[in-house]
Design an enzyme around this catalytic site. Structure first.
Site, PDB file in Angstrom:
ATOM      1  N   VAL A  48       0.811  -1.217   0.000  1.00  0.00           N
ATOM      2  CA  VAL A  48       0.000   0.000   0.000  1.00  0.00           C
ATOM      3  C   VAL A  48       0.845   1.267   0.000  1.00  0.00           C
ATOM      4  CG1 VAL A  48      -2.002  -1.091   1.063  1.00  0.00           C
ATOM      5  CG2 VAL A  48      -0.316   0.028   2.516  1.00  0.00           C
TER       6      VAL A  48
ATOM      7  N   LEU B  56       3.510   4.204   1.270  1.00  0.00           N
ATOM      8  CA  LEU B  56       3.691   4.957   2.525  1.00  0.00           C
ATOM      9  C   LEU B  56       2.370   5.650   2.864  1.00  0.00           C
ATOM     10  CD1 LEU B  56       5.738   5.673   4.686  1.00  0.00           C
ATOM     11  CD2 LEU B  56       6.484   7.584   3.296  1.00  0.00           C
ATOM     12  N   HIS B  57       1.409   4.858   3.365  1.00  0.00           N
ATOM     13  CA  HIS B  57       0.105   5.379   3.749  1.00  0.00           C
ATOM     14  C   HIS B  57      -0.155   5.035   5.205  1.00  0.00           C
ATOM     15  CE1 HIS B  57      -0.867   6.698  -0.258  1.00  0.00           C
ATOM     16  NE2 HIS B  57      -0.490   5.530  -0.744  1.00  0.00           N
ATOM     17  N   ALA B  58      -1.326   5.309   5.702  1.00  0.00           N
ATOM     18  CA  ALA B  58      -1.768   5.113   7.087  1.00  0.00           C
ATOM     19  C   ALA B  58      -0.782   4.456   8.054  1.00  0.00           C
ATOM     20  CB  ALA B  58      -3.106   4.395   7.093  1.00  0.00           C
TER      21      ALA B  58
END
Length: 104
Positions: free
Chosen positions: A20, A22-24
């Site tokens: 995913v 560099l998210h959440a």
């Protein structure tokens, strides 16, 4: 009085392989680690920038770096070498979310 150690700097780059990007959760882990260092730490999606504060969760998440992005990391300060090495290692370990991590 500034010493040479105060002005130490380091820089590296690492490819994001997390599914995913560099998210959440990865962003939270990255900024939490960055905050453990006294060095000023910054990241960018390209060597020319734009460079952003690696200790700011809002700015890191706003970068929206997807899988495959070459993340540039730099730090300035007494523990710059350690900061850069540990942040790079976190990315290389897929943000400690295990190998073969699949979204959803």
């Amino acid at each position: 009085m500034e010493t040479e150690m105060d002005m130490a700097s380091a820089q590296t780059q690492v490819t994001i392989t997390h599914a995913v990007g560099l998210h959440a959760r990865p962003s939270v882990k990255f900024t939490k680690l960055a905050k453990t260092f006294g060095a000023r730490t910054e990241i960018a999606p390209a060597e020319a920038g734009p460079w952003i504060d690696a200790k700011s969760i809002v700015k890191v998440m706003a970068m929206k770096a997807p899988e495959g992005t070459v993340l540039h990391i730099r730090a300035t300060g007494a523990d710059a070498d350690t900061a850069v090495a540990e942040l790079r290692a976190l990315v290389e370990r897929n943000f400690d979310e295990g190998e073969g991590h699949e979204p959803g």
